[in-house]
Write a protein that holds these residues in place. Structure first.
Motif, PDB file in Angstrom:
ATOM      1  N   PHE A   1     -26.606 -29.187  80.906  1.00 47.75           N
ATOM      2  CA  PHE A   1     -27.280 -28.511  79.928  1.00 47.75           C
ATOM      3  C   PHE A   1     -28.171 -29.456  79.222  1.00 47.75           C
ATOM      4  CE2 PHE A   1     -24.293 -25.022  79.173  1.00 47.75           C
ATOM      5  CZ  PHE A   1     -23.184 -25.356  79.695  1.00 47.75           C
ATOM      6  N   GLN A   2     -29.543 -29.101  79.064  1.00 47.58           N
ATOM      7  CA  GLN A   2     -30.375 -30.008  78.718  1.00 47.58           C
ATOM      8  C   GLN A   2     -30.972 -29.469  77.502  1.00 47.58           C
ATOM      9  OE1 GLN A   2     -32.883 -31.441  81.662  1.00 47.58           O
ATOM     10  NE2 GLN A   2     -33.965 -33.095  80.359  1.00 47.58           N
ATOM     11  N   PHE A   3     -31.481 -30.229  76.382  1.00 48.82           N
ATOM     12  CA  PHE A   3     -31.909 -30.170  75.260  1.00 48.82           C
ATOM     13  C   PHE A   3     -33.374 -30.787  75.149  1.00 48.82           C
ATOM     14  CE2 PHE A   3     -32.329 -27.948  71.359  1.00 48.82           C
ATOM     15  CZ  PHE A   3     -32.120 -28.471  70.214  1.00 48.82           C
ATOM     16  N   GLY A   4     -34.397 -29.921  74.948  1.00 48.84           N
ATOM     17  CA  GLY A   4     -35.687 -30.577  75.119  1.00 48.84           C
ATOM     18  C   GLY A   4     -35.905 -31.592  74.196  1.00 48.84           C
ATOM     19  N   ASP A   5     -36.885 -32.497  74.274  1.00 48.42           N
ATOM     20  CA  ASP A   5     -37.410 -33.762  73.763  1.00 48.42           C
ATOM     21  C   ASP A   5     -37.477 -33.237  72.173  1.00 48.42           C
ATOM     22  OD1 ASP A   5     -38.819 -35.636  76.081  1.00 48.42           O
ATOM     23  OD2 ASP A   5     -36.794 -35.280  75.442  1.00 48.42           O
ATOM     24  N   ALA A   6     -38.167 -32.092  71.866  1.00 47.67           N
ATOM     25  CA  ALA A   6     -38.759 -31.606  70.598  1.00 47.67           C
ATOM     26  C   ALA A   6     -37.664 -30.685  70.137  1.00 47.67           C
ATOM     27  CB  ALA A   6     -40.116 -30.943  70.757  1.00 47.67           C
ATOM     28  N   ARG A   7     -36.506 -30.393  70.578  1.00 47.45           N
ATOM     29  CA  ARG A   7     -35.394 -29.596  70.206  1.00 47.45           C
ATOM     30  C   ARG A   7     -35.806 -28.070  69.947  1.00 47.45           C
ATOM     31  NH1 ARG A   7     -34.783 -32.831  65.623  1.00 47.45           N
ATOM     32  NH2 ARG A   7     -33.747 -31.166  64.579  1.00 47.45           N
ATOM     33  N   LYS A   8     -36.855 -27.531  70.934  1.00 50.00           N
ATOM     34  CA  LYS A   8     -37.242 -26.389  70.777  1.00 50.00           C
ATOM     35  C   LYS A   8     -36.825 -25.360  72.224  1.00 50.00           C
ATOM     36  CE  LYS A   8     -41.613 -27.102  68.366  1.00 50.00           C
ATOM     37  NZ  LYS A   8     -43.025 -27.096  68.549  1.00 50.00           N
ATOM     38  N   ASP A   9     -36.346 -26.290  72.888  1.00 50.10           N
ATOM     39  CA  ASP A   9     -35.960 -25.468  74.250  1.00 50.10           C
ATOM     40  C   ASP A   9     -34.786 -26.434  75.169  1.00 50.10           C
ATOM     41  OD1 ASP A   9     -38.578 -27.337  74.738  1.00 50.10           O
ATOM     42  OD2 ASP A   9     -37.167 -27.378  76.552  1.00 50.10           O
ATOM     43  N   SER A  10     -34.294 -25.444  75.676  1.00 47.45           N
ATOM     44  CA  SER A  10     -32.890 -25.756  76.579  1.00 47.45           C
ATOM     45  C   SER A  10     -32.868 -25.083  77.818  1.00 47.45           C
ATOM     46  CB  SER A  10     -31.637 -25.622  75.625  1.00 47.45           C
ATOM     47  OG  SER A  10     -30.369 -26.068  76.441  1.00 47.45           O
ATOM     48  N   SER A  11     -32.172 -25.991  78.838  1.00 48.18           N
ATOM     49  CA  SER A  11     -31.770 -24.995  80.010  1.00 48.18           C
ATOM     50  C   SER A  11     -30.436 -25.201  80.402  1.00 48.18           C
ATOM     51  CB  SER A  11     -32.633 -25.720  81.056  1.00 48.18           C
ATOM     52  OG  SER A  11     -32.274 -27.233  81.417  1.00 48.18           O
ATOM     53  N   LEU A  12     -29.870 -24.358  81.204  1.00 52.04           N
ATOM     54  CA  LEU A  12     -28.539 -24.565  81.821  1.00 52.04           C
ATOM     55  C   LEU A  12     -28.664 -24.405  83.348  1.00 52.04           C
ATOM     56  CD1 LEU A  12     -25.539 -23.916  82.219  1.00 52.04           C
ATOM     57  CD2 LEU A  12     -26.098 -21.406  81.633  1.00 52.04           C
ATOM     58  N   HIS A  13     -28.443 -25.254  83.887  1.00 55.38           N
ATOM     59  CA  HIS A  13     -28.274 -25.400  85.484  1.00 55.38           C
ATOM     60  C   HIS A  13     -26.965 -25.329  86.056  1.00 55.38           C
ATOM     61  CE1 HIS A  13     -29.946 -26.378  89.425  1.00 55.38           C
ATOM     62  NE2 HIS A  13     -28.902 -27.208  89.466  1.00 55.38           N
ATOM     63  N   ILE A  14     -26.795 -24.592  86.986  1.00 57.86           N
ATOM     64  CA  ILE A  14     -25.323 -24.345  87.405  1.00 57.86           C
ATOM     65  C   ILE A  14     -25.474 -24.819  89.073  1.00 57.86           C
ATOM     66  CG2 ILE A  14     -23.451 -22.977  88.327  1.00 57.86           C
ATOM     67  CD1 ILE A  14     -24.152 -21.129  85.539  1.00 57.86           C
ATOM     68  N   THR A  15     -24.696 -25.427  89.347  1.00 53.74           N
ATOM     69  CA  THR A  15     -24.756 -26.072  90.831  1.00 53.74           C
ATOM     70  C   THR A  15     -23.646 -25.263  91.721  1.00 53.74           C
ATOM     71  OG1 THR A  15     -25.461 -28.212  90.154  1.00 53.74           O
ATOM     72  CG2 THR A  15     -24.670 -28.328  92.225  1.00 53.74           C
ATOM     73  N   ALA A  16     -23.968 -24.969  92.634  1.00 51.65           N
ATOM     74  CA  ALA A  16     -23.107 -24.322  93.673  1.00 51.65           C
ATOM     75  C   ALA A  16     -22.176 -23.379  93.043  1.00 51.65           C
ATOM     76  CB  ALA A  16     -22.069 -25.341  94.258  1.00 51.65           C
ATOM     77  N   ALA A  17     -23.008 -22.283  92.471  1.00 52.48           N
ATOM     78  CA  ALA A  17     -22.042 -21.238  91.818  1.00 52.48           C
ATOM     79  C   ALA A  17     -21.165 -20.329  92.436  1.00 52.48           C
ATOM     80  CB  ALA A  17     -23.183 -19.997  91.173  1.00 52.48           C
ATOM     81  N   GLN A  18     -20.185 -19.892  91.590  1.00 48.98           N
ATOM     82  CA  GLN A  18     -18.871 -19.259  92.170  1.00 48.98           C
ATOM     83  C   GLN A  18     -18.701 -17.989  91.787  1.00 48.98           C
ATOM     84  OE1 GLN A  18     -15.681 -22.028  91.671  1.00 48.98           O
ATOM     85  NE2 GLN A  18     -16.582 -23.762  92.902  1.00 48.98           N
ATOM     86  N   PRO A  19     -18.070 -17.081  92.326  1.00 45.48           N
ATOM     87  CA  PRO A  19     -18.019 -15.772  91.622  1.00 45.48           C
ATOM     88  C   PRO A  19     -17.418 -15.951  90.049  1.00 45.48           C
ATOM     89  CG  PRO A  19     -17.150 -15.727  93.904  1.00 45.48           C
ATOM     90  CD  PRO A  19     -17.751 -17.097  93.566  1.00 45.48           C
ATOM     91  N   GLY A  20     -16.430 -16.838  90.024  1.00 48.77           N
ATOM     92  CA  GLY A  20     -16.036 -16.998  88.592  1.00 48.77           C
ATOM     93  C   GLY A  20     -16.898 -17.443  87.477  1.00 48.77           C
ATOM     94  N   ASP A  21     -18.164 -17.652  87.956  1.00 46.90           N
ATOM     95  CA  ASP A  21     -19.155 -17.877  86.976  1.00 46.90           C
ATOM     96  C   ASP A  21     -19.885 -16.791  86.500  1.00 46.90           C
ATOM     97  OD1 ASP A  21     -20.347 -20.651  88.938  1.00 46.90           O
ATOM     98  OD2 ASP A  21     -19.068 -20.955  87.212  1.00 46.90           O
ATOM     99  N   THR A  22     -19.439 -15.700  87.026  1.00 44.60           N
ATOM    100  CA  THR A  22     -20.285 -14.247  86.587  1.00 44.60           C
ATOM    101  C   THR A  22     -19.906 -14.060  85.249  1.00 44.60           C
ATOM    102  OG1 THR A  22     -20.016 -13.451  88.907  1.00 44.60           O
ATOM    103  CG2 THR A  22     -20.008 -11.646  87.009  1.00 44.60           C
ATOM    104  N   GLY A  23     -20.867 -13.601  84.507  1.00 43.42           N
ATOM    105  CA  GLY A  23     -20.921 -13.255  82.964  1.00 43.42           C
ATOM    106  C   GLY A  23     -22.157 -13.421  82.501  1.00 43.42           C
ATOM    107  N   LEU A  24     -22.334 -13.149  80.958  1.00 43.91           N
ATOM    108  CA  LEU A  24     -23.280 -13.116  80.486  1.00 43.91           C
ATOM    109  C   LEU A  24     -23.605 -14.384  79.600  1.00 43.91           C
ATOM    110  CD1 LEU A  24     -25.806 -11.416  79.003  1.00 43.91           C
ATOM    111  CD2 LEU A  24     -24.286 -10.832  77.258  1.00 43.91           C
ATOM    112  N   TYR A  25     -24.810 -14.956  79.801  1.00 44.02           N
ATOM    113  CA  TYR A  25     -24.941 -16.430  79.406  1.00 44.02           C
ATOM    114  C   TYR A  25     -25.981 -16.185  78.078  1.00 44.02           C
ATOM    115  CZ  TYR A  25     -22.246 -18.497  83.045  1.00 44.02           C
ATOM    116  OH  TYR A  25     -21.242 -18.829  83.881  1.00 44.02           O
ATOM    117  N   LEU A  26     -25.425 -16.854  77.019  1.00 41.97           N
ATOM    118  CA  LEU A  26     -26.218 -16.626  75.950  1.00 41.97           C
ATOM    119  C   LEU A  26     -26.625 -18.029  75.235  1.00 41.97           C
ATOM    120  CD1 LEU A  26     -23.937 -13.945  74.335  1.00 41.97           C
ATOM    121  CD2 LEU A  26     -26.210 -13.538  74.833  1.00 41.97           C
TER     122      LEU A  26
END
Lengths: 115, 115
Positions: free
Chosen positions: A63-88
């Motif tokens: 998870f990364q928070f932008g320098d200006a605290r206005k944006d963010s990203s979520l990166h998943i590496t080597a996704a697995q079926p257990g990662d399935t879901g709604l991300y908010l």
């Protein structure tokens, strides 16, 4: 009104692939949180980022928070079926009085990881 | 994490009737909120439940339609009044703790279907 734009809205990938979900706003937030929700359950908090530029790792999730605290990203590496879901993503801002927060949620990313 | 339980977990109701959803939280929770999540959608804040006083409603939600009580620190109810099929949704109770960057804990949700 603070708005959060989250993308993509839907994502279907194969097991083992990497993915990134983005959350953007024109507003500055006190903190930004990521939640995951599975069918029939309430959202569960994954992480909170507070400092501009902050990076947090949770196993295969980064998870990364932008320098200006206005944006963010979520990166998943080597996704697995257990990662399935709604991300908010959810941005928090302080209410008057200075000790409590109110959240505004993005529209969510429905992730399906196929075996 | 805080413990939040709500009931009923699901119900099927007739048009024109009302349903009350109950939410119990543990003593770590200071603020309580009610959210609505329509099928496949993100979360929309209905109101903040204030202890011993009238709830604070968000734009588009009114007390006559969604009366909320919070008689003590750990208990709240949301009533969906004079229901129509458009009220079919998941209603989520959530709570936060003071000073923890707005992190929310959610109940499992109440899935309401109005016929």
């Amino acid at each position: 009104t603070q708005l959060l734009e989250q993308s993509p809205q839907f994502l279907s990938i194969q097991e083992g692939e990497n993915l990134t979900v983005y959350c953007n706003s024109s507003s500055v937030f006190s903190s930004l949180q990521w939640y995951r929700q599975e069918p029939g359950e309430g959202p569960v908090l994954l992480v909170t980022v507070v400092t501009g530029g902050e990076v947090k790792k949770l196993k295969r999730l980064t998870f990364q928070f932008g320098d200006a605290r206005k944006d963010s990203s979520l990166h998943i590496t080597a996704a697995q079926p257990g990662d399935t879901g709604l991300y908010l993503c959810a941005g928090a801002f302080l209410l008057s009085g200075g000790s409590n927060y109110k959240l505004t949620f993005g529209k969510g990313t429905l992730l399906t990881v196929n075996p | 994490s805080a413990v939040i339980s709500q009931k009923p977990s699901r119900d099927i109701c007739q048009r024109g009737t009302s349903l009350t959803i109950q939410c119990q939280v543990d003593s770590q929770v200071t603020m309580m909120f009610w959210y609505r999540q329509q099928p496949g959608q993100s979360l929309t804040l209905i109101a903040t439940a204030n202890q011993g006083s009238e709830a604070t409603y968000e734009s588009g939600f009114v007390i006559d339609k969604f009366p909320i009580s919070r008689p003590n620190l750990t208990f709240s109810t949301l009533t969906v009044s004079n229901m129509s099929p458009e009220d079919s949704s998941i209603y989520l109770c959530s709570g936060s703790r003071t000073g923890v960057a707005g992190e929310l804990f959610f109940g499992e949700g109440s899935r309401l279907t109005v016929l």
